[in-house]
Scaffold this motif. Structure first.
Motif, PDB file in Angstrom:
ATOM      1  N   THR A   1       0.813  -1.218   0.000  1.00 51.22           N
ATOM      2  CA  THR A   1       0.000   0.000   0.000  1.00 51.22           C
ATOM      3  C   THR A   1       0.846   1.267   0.000  1.00 51.22           C
ATOM      4  N   GLY A   2       2.173   1.105   0.050  1.00 46.71           N
ATOM      5  CA  GLY A   2       3.042   2.268  -0.060  1.00 46.71           C
ATOM      6  C   GLY A   2       2.959   3.238   1.104  1.00 46.71           C
ATOM      7  N   GLU A   3       2.647   2.696   2.290  1.00 48.05           N
ATOM      8  CA  GLU A   3       2.548   3.577   3.464  1.00 48.05           C
ATOM      9  C   GLU A   3       3.856   3.673   4.243  1.00 48.05           C
ATOM     10  N   GLY A   4       4.866   2.967   3.767  1.00 45.04           N
ATOM     11  CA  GLY A   4       6.165   3.038   4.441  1.00 45.04           C
ATOM     12  C   GLY A   4       6.344   2.026   5.555  1.00 45.04           C
ATOM     13  N   VAL A   5       5.333   1.196   5.797  1.00 46.17           N
ATOM     14  CA  VAL A   5       5.450   0.113   6.778  1.00 46.17           C
ATOM     15  C   VAL A   5       4.827  -1.142   6.176  1.00 46.17           C
ATOM     16  N   ILE A   6       5.265  -2.295   6.645  1.00 45.96           N
ATOM     17  CA  ILE A   6       4.613  -3.536   6.259  1.00 45.96           C
ATOM     18  C   ILE A   6       3.697  -3.927   7.411  1.00 45.96           C
ATOM     19  N   ASN A   7       2.405  -3.737   7.190  1.00 48.38           N
ATOM     20  CA  ASN A   7       1.443  -4.068   8.246  1.00 48.38           C
ATOM     21  C   ASN A   7       0.569  -5.230   7.801  1.00 48.38           C
ATOM     22  N   CYS A   8      -0.457  -5.506   8.590  1.00 48.65           N
ATOM     23  CA  CYS A   8      -1.288  -6.685   8.290  1.00 48.65           C
ATOM     24  C   CYS A   8      -2.010  -6.534   6.956  1.00 48.65           C
ATOM     25  N   GLU A   9      -2.408  -5.317   6.620  1.00 50.27           N
ATOM     26  CA  GLU A   9      -3.057  -5.077   5.317  1.00 50.27           C
ATOM     27  C   GLU A   9      -2.132  -5.546   4.176  1.00 50.27           C
ATOM     28  N   ASP A  10      -0.843  -5.275   4.317  1.00 50.55           N
ATOM     29  CA  ASP A  10       0.114  -5.713   3.294  1.00 50.55           C
ATOM     30  C   ASP A  10       0.254  -7.239   3.283  1.00 50.55           C
ATOM     31  N   ILE A  11       0.337  -7.815   4.480  1.00 52.61           N
ATOM     32  CA  ILE A  11       0.504  -9.272   4.596  1.00 52.61           C
ATOM     33  C   ILE A  11      -0.695 -10.000   3.986  1.00 52.61           C
ATOM     34  N   VAL A  12      -1.890  -9.510   4.312  1.00 52.20           N
ATOM     35  CA  VAL A  12      -3.088 -10.193   3.803  1.00 52.20           C
ATOM     36  C   VAL A  12      -3.185 -10.025   2.285  1.00 52.20           C
ATOM     37  N   ARG A  13      -2.750  -8.901   1.775  1.00 48.49           N
ATOM     38  CA  ARG A  13      -2.749  -8.686   0.321  1.00 48.49           C
ATOM     39  C   ARG A  13      -1.784  -9.655  -0.373  1.00 48.49           C
TER      40      ARG A  13
ATOM     41  N   CYS B   1     -12.661  -8.933  11.178  1.00 50.06           N
ATOM     42  CA  CYS B   1     -11.727  -9.528  12.135  1.00 50.06           C
ATOM     43  C   CYS B   1     -10.652  -8.533  12.550  1.00 50.06           C
ATOM     44  N   ALA B   2     -10.101  -7.843  11.569  1.00 50.46           N
ATOM     45  CA  ALA B   2      -9.004  -6.892  11.851  1.00 50.46           C
ATOM     46  C   ALA B   2      -9.477  -5.798  12.793  1.00 50.46           C
ATOM     47  N   ALA B   3     -10.715  -5.326  12.577  1.00 54.28           N
ATOM     48  CA  ALA B   3     -11.255  -4.277  13.463  1.00 54.28           C
ATOM     49  C   ALA B   3     -11.462  -4.829  14.864  1.00 54.28           C
ATOM     50  N   ARG B   4     -11.936  -6.073  14.938  1.00 55.46           N
ATOM     51  CA  ARG B   4     -12.220  -6.669  16.251  1.00 55.46           C
ATOM     52  C   ARG B   4     -10.947  -6.872  17.075  1.00 55.46           C
ATOM     53  N   VAL B   5      -9.892  -7.335  16.414  1.00 57.17           N
ATOM     54  CA  VAL B   5      -8.661  -7.619  17.165  1.00 57.17           C
ATOM     55  C   VAL B   5      -7.647  -6.482  17.070  1.00 57.17           C
ATOM     56  N   ASN B   6      -8.071  -5.413  16.380  1.00 52.86           N
ATOM     57  CA  ASN B   6      -7.263  -4.209  16.345  1.00 52.86           C
ATOM     58  C   ASN B   6      -5.902  -4.391  15.661  1.00 52.86           C
ATOM     59  N   VAL B   7      -5.939  -4.962  14.465  1.00 49.54           N
ATOM     60  CA  VAL B   7      -4.731  -4.938  13.625  1.00 49.54           C
ATOM     61  C   VAL B   7      -5.044  -4.095  12.392  1.00 49.54           C
ATOM     62  N   ASN B   8      -4.033  -3.517  11.817  1.00 51.64           N
ATOM     63  CA  ASN B   8      -4.257  -2.806  10.555  1.00 51.64           C
ATOM     64  C   ASN B   8      -3.034  -2.924   9.670  1.00 51.64           C
TER      65      ASN B   8
END
Ligand SMILES: *[C@@H]1O[C@H](CO)[C@@H](O)[C@H](O)[C@H]1NC(C)=O
Length: 157
Positions: free
Chosen positions: A112-124, A150-157
Motif C-alpha cells: 500500500t506504499g505507506e512506508g510500513v509492512i502491516n497486516c493489510e500488506d501481509i493479507v494482500r 476480524c481486523a477491526a475486532r482484534v485491532n490490527v491494521n
C-alpha cells in the motif's frame, strides 16, 4: 454477545495460542484474521479445486506453489519431497501458519506504499500474491469483508 460471536472469538483465541508460539514479524492476530477470512479458520476444510489448475488446502487455503515458495515446511519428521507432504503441512494449523510466516519472510512488501509492512500488506500478499499486491480489492468480497471485520475486532491494521 451472540453464541456465534462467542464461538468465533474462542476459535480465534485458540488459533492465536498456536500462532503466538512461532517466530517472525507477523502479529499473531494478523495470522488469525487471515485464517478466519480464508476458511473461518476451519482446520477440517481439506483440499479443493475451485477451478481448473487451482488446488488450495487447509485453514489458510494455501496452494502447492505458495508452499513450495515458502521453502516446503513439513510436519515433524516428514520429507518435503514425499507425495502428501504438502497436504499434511498445510492442513495442520501450526505448519500452515509456519508456511505463511516463511512465505512472508521472503515476499512481504509494502503493497500500500505507506512506508510500513502491516497486516493489510501481509493479507494482500497472501490473497493476491506478491507481484500485484497493490491491486484494487473488491471490498464486497466475502474474504475481504471477513478480514476487515476480524481486523477491526482484534485491532490490527
Ligand atoms: C469445516 O469444514 C468442514 C468440511 O468442509 C465442514 O464439514 C465443517 O462443518 C466446517 N466446520 C465449521 C465449524 O464450519
Amino acid at each position: 454477545m451472540s453464541p456465534t460471536k462467542t464461538i468465533i472469538v474462542s476459535v480465534t483465541a485458540a488459533i492465536i495460542f498456536v500462532l503466538v508460539q512461532g517466530q517472525g514479524p507477523i502479529e499473531p492476530n494478523c495470522l488469525g484474521c487471515i485464517c478466519e477470512a480464508s476458511t473461518q479458520c476451519n482446520v477440517s476444510v481439506g483440499c479443493h479445486t475451485p477451478y481448473a489448475g487451482a488446488y488450495f488446502c487447509g485453514p489458510f487455503l494455501i496452494s502447492w506453489a505458495y508452499w513450495a515458495d515458502a521453502g516446503k515446511p513439513v510436519i515433524q519428521n516428514d520429507d518435503p519431497n514425499r507425495q502428501g507432504a504438502f497436504e499434511n503441512c498445510v492442513n495442520d494449523l501450526y505448519c500452515a501458519a509456519e508456511t505463511v510466516r516463511q512465505y512472508m519472510a521472503k515476499f512481504a512488501s509494502d503493497c500500500t506504499g505507506e512506508g510500513v509492512i502491516n497486516c493489510e500488506d501481509i493479507v494482500r500478499v497472501h490473497k493476491i500474491g506478491y507481484s500485484s499486491c497493490n491491486a484494487n480489492v473488491d471490498s464486497s468480497d466475502a474474504f475481504w469483508q471477513s478480514y476487515r471485520t476480524c481486523a477491526a475486532r482484534v485491532n490490527v491494521n
